[in-house]
Design a protein around this motif. Structure first.
Motif, PDB file in Angstrom:
ATOM      1  N   LYS A  13       0.710  -1.209  -0.054  1.00  0.00           N
ATOM      2  CA  LYS A  13       0.001  -0.108   0.001  1.00  0.00           C
ATOM      3  C   LYS A  13       0.792   1.274  -0.111  1.00  0.00           C
ATOM      4  O   LYS A  13       0.408   2.543  -0.428  1.00  0.00           O
ATOM      5  CB  LYS A  13      -0.682   0.104   1.403  1.00  0.00           C
ATOM      6  N   GLY A  14       2.174   1.220   0.613  1.00  0.00           N
ATOM      7  CA  GLY A  14       2.794   2.470   0.862  1.00  0.00           C
ATOM      8  C   GLY A  14       2.691   3.005   1.937  1.00  0.00           C
ATOM      9  O   GLY A  14       1.455   3.010   2.707  1.00  0.00           O
ATOM     10  N   TYR A  15       3.390   4.276   2.249  1.00  0.00           N
ATOM     11  CA  TYR A  15       3.280   4.846   3.742  1.00  0.00           C
ATOM     12  C   TYR A  15       2.354   6.021   3.322  1.00  0.00           C
ATOM     13  O   TYR A  15       2.391   6.688   2.379  1.00  0.00           O
ATOM     14  CB  TYR A  15       4.721   5.206   4.142  1.00  0.00           C
ATOM     15  N   THR A  16       1.308   6.116   4.363  1.00  0.00           N
ATOM     16  CA  THR A  16       0.457   7.281   4.076  1.00  0.00           C
ATOM     17  C   THR A  16       0.896   8.574   5.255  1.00  0.00           C
ATOM     18  O   THR A  16       0.810   8.296   6.471  1.00  0.00           O
ATOM     19  CB  THR A  16      -0.759   6.879   4.712  1.00  0.00           C
ATOM     20  N   PRO A  17       1.481   9.612   4.684  1.00  0.00           N
ATOM     21  CA  PRO A  17       1.990  10.513   5.551  1.00  0.00           C
ATOM     22  C   PRO A  17       0.683  11.506   5.952  1.00  0.00           C
ATOM     23  O   PRO A  17      -0.333  11.384   5.251  1.00  0.00           O
ATOM     24  CB  PRO A  17       2.821  11.456   4.963  1.00  0.00           C
ATOM     25  N   GLY A  18       0.778  12.208   7.277  1.00  0.00           N
ATOM     26  CA  GLY A  18      -0.476  13.166   7.423  1.00  0.00           C
ATOM     27  C   GLY A  18      -0.563  13.932   6.441  1.00  0.00           C
ATOM     28  O   GLY A  18       0.263  14.252   5.726  1.00  0.00           O
ATOM     29  N   GLU A  19      -1.985  14.620   6.388  1.00  0.00           N
ATOM     30  CA  GLU A  19      -2.295  15.410   5.316  1.00  0.00           C
ATOM     31  C   GLU A  19      -1.161  16.992   5.523  1.00  0.00           C
ATOM     32  O   GLU A  19      -1.018  17.319   6.338  1.00  0.00           O
ATOM     33  CB  GLU A  19      -3.462  16.037   5.594  1.00  0.00           C
ATOM     34  N   GLN A  20      -0.982  17.535   4.356  1.00  0.00           N
ATOM     35  CA  GLN A  20      -0.330  18.619   4.086  1.00  0.00           C
ATOM     36  C   GLN A  20      -0.936  19.563   3.568  1.00  0.00           C
ATOM     37  O   GLN A  20      -0.756  20.139   2.265  1.00  0.00           O
ATOM     38  CB  GLN A  20       1.102  18.438   3.713  1.00  0.00           C
ATOM     39  N   PRO A  21      -2.308  20.084   4.039  1.00  0.00           N
ATOM     40  CA  PRO A  21      -3.030  21.210   3.271  1.00  0.00           C
ATOM     41  C   PRO A  21      -2.221  22.343   3.026  1.00  0.00           C
ATOM     42  O   PRO A  21      -1.413  22.762   3.704  1.00  0.00           O
ATOM     43  CB  PRO A  21      -4.266  21.514   4.174  1.00  0.00           C
ATOM     44  N   SER A  22      -2.593  22.978   1.964  1.00  0.00           N
ATOM     45  CA  SER A  22      -2.046  24.386   1.665  1.00  0.00           C
ATOM     46  C   SER A  22      -2.815  25.577   2.371  1.00  0.00           C
ATOM     47  O   SER A  22      -2.076  26.670   2.292  1.00  0.00           O
ATOM     48  CB  SER A  22      -1.778  24.761   0.139  1.00  0.00           C
ATOM     49  N   ASP A  23      -3.967  25.390   2.677  1.00  0.00           N
ATOM     50  CA  ASP A  23      -4.548  26.525   3.427  1.00  0.00           C
ATOM     51  C   ASP A  23      -4.050  26.867   4.761  1.00  0.00           C
ATOM     52  O   ASP A  23      -4.041  26.122   5.599  1.00  0.00           O
ATOM     53  CB  ASP A  23      -6.089  25.924   3.500  1.00  0.00           C
ATOM     54  N   PRO A  24      -3.700  28.205   4.898  1.00  0.00           N
ATOM     55  CA  PRO A  24      -2.859  28.451   6.062  1.00  0.00           C
ATOM     56  C   PRO A  24      -3.684  28.697   7.222  1.00  0.00           C
ATOM     57  O   PRO A  24      -3.457  29.070   8.292  1.00  0.00           O
ATOM     58  CB  PRO A  24      -2.200  29.878   5.409  1.00  0.00           C
ATOM     59  N   LEU A  25      -5.145  28.688   6.966  1.00  0.00           N
ATOM     60  CA  LEU A  25      -6.196  29.000   7.876  1.00  0.00           C
ATOM     61  C   LEU A  25      -6.469  27.639   8.903  1.00  0.00           C
ATOM     62  O   LEU A  25      -6.672  27.627   9.873  1.00  0.00           O
ATOM     63  CB  LEU A  25      -7.559  29.418   7.531  1.00  0.00           C
ATOM     64  N   ILE A  26      -5.800  26.462   8.245  1.00  0.00           N
ATOM     65  CA  ILE A  26      -6.117  25.200   8.930  1.00  0.00           C
ATOM     66  C   ILE A  26      -4.861  25.138  10.077  1.00  0.00           C
ATOM     67  O   ILE A  26      -3.767  25.596   9.752  1.00  0.00           O
ATOM     68  CB  ILE A  26      -5.723  23.980   7.892  1.00  0.00           C
ATOM     69  N   ILE A  27      -5.446  24.615  11.268  1.00  0.00           N
ATOM     70  CA  ILE A  27      -4.561  24.468  12.271  1.00  0.00           C
ATOM     71  C   ILE A  27      -4.085  23.018  12.151  1.00  0.00           C
ATOM     72  O   ILE A  27      -4.727  22.200  12.337  1.00  0.00           O
ATOM     73  CB  ILE A  27      -5.356  24.492  13.760  1.00  0.00           C
ATOM     74  N   LYS A  28      -2.690  22.734  12.194  1.00  0.00           N
ATOM     75  CA  LYS A  28      -2.004  21.493  11.697  1.00  0.00           C
ATOM     76  C   LYS A  28      -1.480  21.053  13.084  1.00  0.00           C
ATOM     77  O   LYS A  28      -0.525  21.457  13.500  1.00  0.00           O
ATOM     78  CB  LYS A  28      -0.942  21.772  10.729  1.00  0.00           C
ATOM     79  N   LEU A  29      -2.280  20.251  13.584  1.00  0.00           N
ATOM     80  CA  LEU A  29      -1.783  19.384  14.702  1.00  0.00           C
ATOM     81  C   LEU A  29      -1.533  17.912  14.337  1.00  0.00           C
ATOM     82  O   LEU A  29      -2.189  16.899  15.296  1.00  0.00           O
ATOM     83  CB  LEU A  29      -2.853  19.614  15.774  1.00  0.00           C
ATOM     84  N   ASN A  30      -1.532  17.559  13.088  1.00  0.00           N
ATOM     85  CA  ASN A  30      -1.325  16.196  12.708  1.00  0.00           C
ATOM     86  C   ASN A  30      -0.125  15.524  12.402  1.00  0.00           C
ATOM     87  O   ASN A  30      -0.242  14.317  12.107  1.00  0.00           O
ATOM     88  CB  ASN A  30      -2.605  16.102  11.467  1.00  0.00           C
ATOM     89  N   THR A  31       0.835  16.087  12.205  1.00  0.00           N
ATOM     90  CA  THR A  31       2.332  15.379  11.836  1.00  0.00           C
ATOM     91  C   THR A  31       3.302  15.941  12.814  1.00  0.00           C
ATOM     92  O   THR A  31       4.580  15.617  12.438  1.00  0.00           O
ATOM     93  CB  THR A  31       2.414  16.067  10.536  1.00  0.00           C
ATOM     94  N   ASN A  32       3.115  16.297  13.954  1.00  0.00           N
ATOM     95  CA  ASN A  32       4.164  16.343  14.806  1.00  0.00           C
ATOM     96  C   ASN A  32       5.226  17.699  14.513  1.00  0.00           C
ATOM     97  O   ASN A  32       6.295  17.221  15.012  1.00  0.00           O
ATOM     98  CB  ASN A  32       4.735  15.167  15.412  1.00  0.00           C
ATOM     99  N   GLU A  33       4.916  18.201  13.625  1.00  0.00           N
ATOM    100  CA  GLU A  33       5.934  19.306  13.186  1.00  0.00           C
ATOM    101  C   GLU A  33       6.015  20.328  14.446  1.00  0.00           C
ATOM    102  O   GLU A  33       4.829  20.380  15.422  1.00  0.00           O
ATOM    103  CB  GLU A  33       5.301  20.262  12.133  1.00  0.00           C
ATOM    104  N   ASN A  34       6.909  21.270  14.470  1.00  0.00           N
ATOM    105  CA  ASN A  34       7.145  22.240  15.417  1.00  0.00           C
ATOM    106  C   ASN A  34       6.435  23.509  14.945  1.00  0.00           C
ATOM    107  O   ASN A  34       6.732  24.014  13.991  1.00  0.00           O
ATOM    108  CB  ASN A  34       8.601  22.373  15.731  1.00  0.00           C
ATOM    109  N   PRO A  35       5.714  24.059  15.700  1.00  0.00           N
ATOM    110  CA  PRO A  35       4.562  25.229  15.281  1.00  0.00           C
ATOM    111  C   PRO A  35       5.622  26.724  15.352  1.00  0.00           C
ATOM    112  O   PRO A  35       5.261  27.645  14.755  1.00  0.00           O
ATOM    113  CB  PRO A  35       3.609  25.186  16.352  1.00  0.00           C
TER     114      PRO A  35
END
Ligand SMILES: *Cc1c(COP(=O)(O)O)cnc(C)c1O
Length: 349
Positions: A13-35
């Motif tokens: 199936k391959g690896y499914t990374p968390g979504e990387q939306p381009s909309d800057p209004l989205i609060i991204k708490l899904n891929t453990n990046e540093n805010p």
């Protein structure tokens, strides 16, 4: 199915990374990046970077960066390998330490890339179930030549004590890769095992604590023989010039990284306490995310309702993981938006 493609690649199936939306209004708490942004020293190094040098290949051995990393950990440079993210180093471990028909062990649940790496190479995956509260539950014997141990674990954030890990490493017949992607957010780490034991590799990444997920930089530390084997298999120029330069700048500013992590740990404490007030079960986290079991609502439903409000968290369907959500720590302001949204969804306020 395609007749030109290897059978196991067709099947996987391959690896499914968390979504990387381009909309800057989205609060991204899904891929453990540093805010928070990386160190300003990284910005200065980028401005000073002479683009005309991009015509030249980078140092294939990333000598300066590896020297800094080795000095920091108090070891020889030959014990350090730099990689294009720690994901590349995980793949190199598979290629270096597992024979064609070998087996790879890991806990379940753990980092979802591990089974995919086994699949890619047509290798057997030995998934060792964690205990009912996701605690350490290692059998006396694990039949594998490589074991991937995320510590602190993902997606649970739970840290296994060093003595427990050491005991396992001393008995395990193959190589143990301790994936310390979140070690800078934790109270302790197992780096000393990589310097002492001949079968242990510790992996670190610039993606989380250094706020450089977009740069793709990680490193491995271990016995010179193991690191040398991985080094033989890597792409000659696996870490590009920009990554080497900015990686050195980030690593030279440890104070910034440490205070960034302290801040995230405060946000973690605050968010955990607030979610507990709302009767969520919050597992003890030593990482930059929380693994929580919501109360009064199914995890899958809360996930969807947060998504409708432009807040992305991570939901892993399945019998073990499907009752929980993984929430990455955003800024304090983002976490307050999350908590407000939870209140409205649960009609608490
Ligand atoms: C984020 C993460 C990595 C990936 O790190 P990169 O350096 O961005 O490739 C590796 N292992 C675990 C457990 C992670 O959570």
């Amino acid at each position: 199915m395609n007749k030109y493609v290897r059978k196991n690649v067709n099947r996987m199936k391959g690896y499914t990374p968390g979504e990387q939306p381009s909309d800057p209004l989205i609060i991204k708490l899904n891929t453990n990046e540093n805010p928070y942004a990386p160190s300003p020293a990284v910005g200065r190094a980028l401005e000073d970077f002479d683009f005309t040098n991009l015509g030249l290949y980078p140092d294939p051995l990333a000598t300066k960066l590896r020297g800094m990393i080795a000095a920091y950990h108090g070891c020889e440079t030959c014990r350090v390998l730099a990689g294009n993210g720690s994901d590349e180093l995980l793949a190199l471990c598979v290629r270096a330490f597992v024979e064609g028909r070998g087996k790879i062990g890991f806990f379940e649940p753990s980092y979802s890339l591990y089974p995919v790496l086994a699949e890619m190479h047509g290798l057997r995956a030995i998934a060792v179930p964690l205990g009912s509260d996701f605690e350490w539950a290692m059998p006396d014997e694990v039949d594998a030549s490589l074991f991937f141990l995320a510590n602190p674990n993902a997606p649970t954030g739970i840290m296994y004590p060093m003595e427990q890990v050491r005991h396992f490493c001393e008995r395990f017949p193959g190589v143990v890769v301790i994936d310390e992607a979140y070690a800078d957010f934790a109270e302790a780490n197992c780096m000393s095992l990589a310097l002492e034991l001949e079968n242990v590799i510790v992996l670190r990444t610039f993606s989380k604590s250094f706020s450089l997920a977009g740069l793709r930089l990680g490193y491995a530390v271990g016995a010179p023989e193991l690191v040398g084997a991985m080094s033989k298999l890597k792409d000659s120029y696996n870490v590009d010039r920009i990554a080497q330069t900015l990686g050195c700048a980030a690593f030279a500013d440890m104070d910034y990284m440490r205070s960034n992590c302290e801040n995230i740990k405060n946000i973690r404490r605050h968010t955990a306490a607030e979610l507990e007030k709302r009767s969520f079960r919050v597992f003890p986290s030593q990482a930059n995310f929380l693994w929580v079991e919501p109360s009064g609502i199914e995890a899958a439903v809360l996930f969807e309702k947060l998504r409708e409000r432009n807040i992305l968290v991570r939901y892993f369907p399945g019998p073990r993981t499907g009752r929980c959500l993984r929430i990455s720590m955003g800024t304090r302001a983002q976490m307050d938006v999350l908590l407000g949204a939870v209140d409205r969804i649960l009609q608490l306020k």
